[in-house]
Every structure is written in C-alpha cells, then in structure tokens.
Design a protein around this motif. Sequence first.
Motif, PDB file in Angstrom:
ATOM      1  N   CYS A 214       0.765  -1.234  -0.097  1.00  0.00           N
ATOM      2  CA  CYS A 214       0.091  -0.086   0.230  1.00  0.00           C
ATOM      3  C   CYS A 214       0.822   1.417   0.086  1.00  0.00           C
ATOM      4  N   ASN A 215       0.344   2.135  -0.804  1.00  0.00           N
ATOM      5  CA  ASN A 215       0.963   3.534  -0.812  1.00  0.00           C
ATOM      6  C   ASN A 215       0.388   4.342   0.128  1.00  0.00           C
ATOM      7  N   SER A 217       0.828   7.615   0.706  1.00  0.00           N
ATOM      8  CA  SER A 217       0.713   8.747   0.084  1.00  0.00           C
ATOM      9  C   SER A 217      -0.695   8.831  -0.370  1.00  0.00           C
ATOM     10  N   SER A 218      -1.364   7.873  -0.733  1.00  0.00           N
ATOM     11  CA  SER A 218      -2.392   7.875  -1.680  1.00  0.00           C
ATOM     12  C   SER A 218      -3.783   8.355  -0.480  1.00  0.00           C
ATOM     13  N   ARG A 220      -6.652   7.748  -0.638  1.00  0.00           N
ATOM     14  CA  ARG A 220      -7.756   6.755  -0.625  1.00  0.00           C
ATOM     15  C   ARG A 220      -7.365   5.696   0.403  1.00  0.00           C
ATOM     16  N   CYS A 222      -6.428   1.872   1.635  1.00  0.00           N
ATOM     17  CA  CYS A 222      -5.747   1.255   0.886  1.00  0.00           C
ATOM     18  C   CYS A 222      -6.708   0.039   0.501  1.00  0.00           C
ATOM     19  N   GLN A 224      -6.551  -3.429  -0.645  1.00  0.00           N
ATOM     20  CA  GLN A 224      -5.659  -4.633  -0.486  1.00  0.00           C
ATOM     21  C   GLN A 224      -6.080  -5.882  -1.115  1.00  0.00           C
ATOM     22  N   TYR A 236     -15.113   2.636  -7.613  1.00  0.00           N
ATOM     23  CA  TYR A 236     -14.014   2.290  -8.016  1.00  0.00           C
ATOM     24  C   TYR A 236     -14.167   1.626  -9.436  1.00  0.00           C
ATOM     25  N   GLU A 241      -8.824   3.899 -12.767  1.00  0.00           N
ATOM     26  CA  GLU A 241      -8.532   4.527 -11.561  1.00  0.00           C
ATOM     27  C   GLU A 241      -6.805   4.145 -11.021  1.00  0.00           C
ATOM     28  N   GLU A 242      -6.253   5.293 -10.766  1.00  0.00           N
ATOM     29  CA  GLU A 242      -4.950   5.134 -10.044  1.00  0.00           C
ATOM     30  C   GLU A 242      -4.981   4.442  -8.849  1.00  0.00           C
ATOM     31  N   ASN A 244      -4.190   2.497  -5.293  1.00  0.00           N
ATOM     32  CA  ASN A 244      -3.248   3.098  -4.273  1.00  0.00           C
ATOM     33  C   ASN A 244      -2.186   2.056  -3.681  1.00  0.00           C
ATOM     34  N   TRP A 246       1.821   0.392  -4.660  1.00  0.00           N
ATOM     35  CA  TRP A 246       2.766   0.418  -5.350  1.00  0.00           C
ATOM     36  C   TRP A 246       2.918  -0.107  -6.858  1.00  0.00           C
TER      37      TRP A 246
END
Length: 354
Positions: A214-215, A217-218, A220, A222, A224, A236, A241-242, A244, A246
């Motif tokens: 999980c990033n 900095s996102s 939203r 996580c 997972q 979603y 969608e980008e 969240n 890595w």
Amino acid sequence: MALLKVKFNQKKRVKLAQGLWLMNWFSVFAGILVFSMGLFLKIELRKRSEVMDNSESHFVPNSLILMGILSCAFNGFAGKICYDSLDPAKFAKWKPLLKPYLALCCVFNILIFFVALMCFLMRGSLDSTLAQGLKNGMKFYRDTDTPGRCFMKKTIDMLQIEFKCCGNNGYKDWFEIQWISNRYLDFSSKEVKDRIKSNVDGRYLVDGVPFSCCNPSSPRPCIQYQVTNNSAHYSYDYQTEELNLWRRGCREALLNYYSSMMSSMGAVMFLVWLFEMSVMVGLRLLHTSLESITNPEDPECESEGWILENSLKDTFKSALENLKKLGKFNQVEAGAEGAEGEDGGKTPAITTVS
C-alpha cells in the motif's frame, strides 16, 4: 626508435621520483577507497541475500576488495622504490626487481580495467538472480512457522516498504501465489472451500496483496483485497483508476538500486585505472632514465627515459617472434622425447676395434 623518449637531468629525475612517491601514496588511499566500496557493496548484497537466487552477484564486491588490497600493496612497494631512487646506493638493490614488478603492474592494471568493466556489465546477471530469488521469496511468504523461512514475511514486507515496490514484476504477481497461511483460513467457510476447489493446485488464491504494497501517500484508504472487483468498493474501477498500491515491481526497484551503485563504482574504478596507468608510465620512465646513466659516478649527467625501447610495431613483431621460437622449441623437445620413447631409450654408443 624508442616510444616516448624523454631526456632527463638530475633535477628532472629527482622531481619525477618525488612526484611518483606522492602519487603512489595517493594510489594507496585510492586502494583503501576501492576496498571500502567492495565491502559496502558486499554488505548491501548480504542484506538482500534471502531474495537472491545465487552468489554470482558477489563476484564484483569480492573483486573490488581484492583490487583494493593489491592496490595498497603494489603502490606501497612502488613508493618505497621511488623514495630509494633518490639514493643511487639504495636504488641498486631494486634494479633486478623493477622489470618483473612492471610486468606485474601491467597485469594488475588489466585486472582493474576488467573489474571496472564488470561493474557495468553485471546488470544482466543481477536481473536473473533477483527475478528467481524474489519469486522463491514470495512463495515462502506464508511459511512463518517453517524453520529457515520464518523471517521471509518480514523480509519481503520491509523490502516493499523501503523500496516502494510490490511483487516481483508488479502487484499482480501476488494473485498467482498463496501468500496467506493456512493457519489463518477458516476451512469451514464456504468461500474458502470454493476458492480452494476452484484452483487446480488446491491453493487459496485471492486478488489481494500484503499490506506492505500500500502507498501511504494515497488519499484513499488502501484497497488490498478484491483489487480487481469493482463492485466490492464504492466508486472504483481498477482498470482506469490510479491504484493506491505501488506500481513498480521489486525486481526493477532493486535492480535500479544496485545498478546505479555499481555504475558509480565502475566510474571510480576507471579513474583509479587511469591514475594507476599514469603511475606505471612514470615508474617506467624513472626506471629507464636511471638505467641509461652512462657514468654512474656522475649522478648529475643527463640520461634518456622511454616507455618501450623500440616502436610499438617493432615491439609487437619481436614479441611474436619470441612466441614462435618458444613454440618451435617446445615442438623440438616433444619430438626428441617421442624419438626416445620409440627407441626404448638412448641409442647405445658403438665401439669399433681395429
């Protein structure tokens, strides 16, 4: 005609000897730097040895450590020679050793160039080592109760957090392996049973990833689990969608990390090689200028120094002729031994009686 012939007087010879003495001590410090670089790289590789398939990647750090030790030894010895060359009496004892020493210096410089080149060429070998090692490490992620593998989960999680990566080539690699241990599965649950039955190998596969992917900095929270299930999450679409998670795989992240490190070390090694070559050339000039002094009792007289006694072309031809002579000599010896073997020994002498 000699290659790079230079005329020297007493003052120039002294300056050359003093300059070479100083350069050799700089080379000793350069050798310590090379040794330190090799040691640092070896430690960095050891840190991730659990996600590397073999020890081939340690060839470069081991070579750097060896070159560093040899550099300190060779240049310390050369510094002593340069210091003693200021005194003709002290220099006399080094004369027989200088030619073999310069030959060893040539071999040493070739090795330095080869190691510098290997620093740039190890990327391919390191790539395959990391790819297989990470693949195996991910398989053992769930084996927290197995001796020898109980720390693999922590290793992979810390790796993904530190290098901001996920999986081997990407986050979808986690979809292909069972990374959740059976001890945390409820086998009485219909969902778990259905998932295991639907898989040919009887593994519990999910479209989810470990938390370390999980990033943070996102904006939203996580996602997972059920990464590819749009209906499981509000507003979603995993395809557009980008995520969240890595995006980058850990193989690429580690490869870039080690490659940039080894490229920097390769550049330093090329600079060390150039410096060592200049020291070797200077030592050769000092050696020939001292040997060509016509009157040893008059140290202030002029002399000539050179790199090669003949031109490069003539030297190459002479070396080829010597090799040919050596080959013919070996053939003659082999023929003579064969003749002795056929006759069963040497031919006995015949005595005639008159």
